[in-house]
Design an enzyme around this catalytic site. Sequence first.
Site, short mmCIF file in Angstrom:
data_model
loop_
_atom_site.label_atom_id
_atom_site.label_comp_id
_atom_site.label_asym_id
_atom_site.label_seq_id
_atom_site.Cartn_x
_atom_site.Cartn_y
_atom_site.Cartn_z
N GLY A 140 -1.48 1.17 4.27
CA GLY A 140 -1.91 0.12 3.36
C GLY A 140 -1.34 -1.22 3.79
O GLY A 140 -1.14 -1.46 4.99
N GLU A 141 -1.11 -2.11 2.83
CA GLU A 141 -0.55 -3.44 3.07
C GLU A 141 -1.51 -4.38 3.81
O GLU A 141 -1.19 -5.53 4.05
CB GLU A 141 0.76 -3.38 3.89
CG GLU A 141 1.85 -2.52 3.32
CD GLU A 141 3.10 -2.48 4.20
OE1 GLU A 141 3.13 -3.17 5.24
OE2 GLU A 141 4.03 -1.75 3.84
N GLY A 142 -2.67 -3.89 4.23
CA GLY A 142 -3.53 -4.67 5.11
C GLY A 142 -3.22 -4.43 6.57
O GLY A 142 -3.77 -5.10 7.44
#
Length: 338
Positions: free
Chosen positions: A305-307
């Site tokens: 996640g997190e980009g």
Amino acid sequence: MTHSFSTLSEFRALLAAAPGADADAMAGAAARNGQLTKPPGALGRLEDLAIWFAGWQGTDRPRCERPQVLVFAGNHGVVAQGVSAFPAEVTVQMVANFRAGGAAINQLSRAFGAEMAVHALELERPTKDFTTGPAMTEAEVVAALRTGWEAVNPAADVLVTGEMGIGNTTPAAALAAALFGGDPSGWVGRGTGVDDAGLARKADAVTRGLALHAGALGDPLEVLRCLGGRELAAMAGAIARARVERVPVVLDGFICTASAAVLERAVPGALDHCVAGHVSAEGGHSRLLAALGKAPLLDLGLRLGEGSGAALALGIVKGALACHSGMATFAEAGVSGA
């Protein structure tokens, strides 16, 4: 021009009125691509990617010089159902880590020259547990959409949205199941690493949420309100603003893609400005991308996640656009063409 909205209906109208790609710029980019010093098609998908970017940037020589990465954080009442391997306090701790520059997304943003910002959305006040009631009121989901909308820099030449929120693969799975149907167990995954019992609890929570909110399933924005979360709504708001400003978007993993899918189901074609950065190891992501017709640029088994996966794909974007816009044509280089 910055457009504003205060209701879900107004948000939908802005999205529906958003412009499409610039056909002339795409035609010019395709013509240029045909004259570059390489055999036809030799750069494979990089060529298609450059021409696609040209349409959204409105130039036959697109660039990736001002990428923006936005990370949104939220907490979820559904964690009370035992759907996460980590406690909700980790969301606050990770936001501090982002702001201190210590997370993976910080390193990847720096590596690819992206401006990064983190937006925490009322972490002290989680959404309601969607197995017992709607996750958000309309005012709450509109506020989250506006946070994402207002965070976008219209001068960016590409946008990445990421998230942090303990338990948020569960609302993402609920969105996917509500939007595309099928057995909830086919949409849930292990997220941060839940065991088999945790996986079963996730599937059960999604099943109960879908049953409770059956009356909302015909309206994708109501699905977001009832089953989503603040950071998921913020990503949707940012991606919608990017469409209005004609900023191309690189989608991240399962949670980001589920958020984006709300827009596509609400207004068909709303994700025409989006490319899939990668396919993650999280259950359901490849299925979700297939439903949206998005072929990922990378497949590296990521599930952070997190980009992070989309930020890593900026390297592919930069390479594609550097070759397209920087290479010489046969005429310029004095090379004999075919």
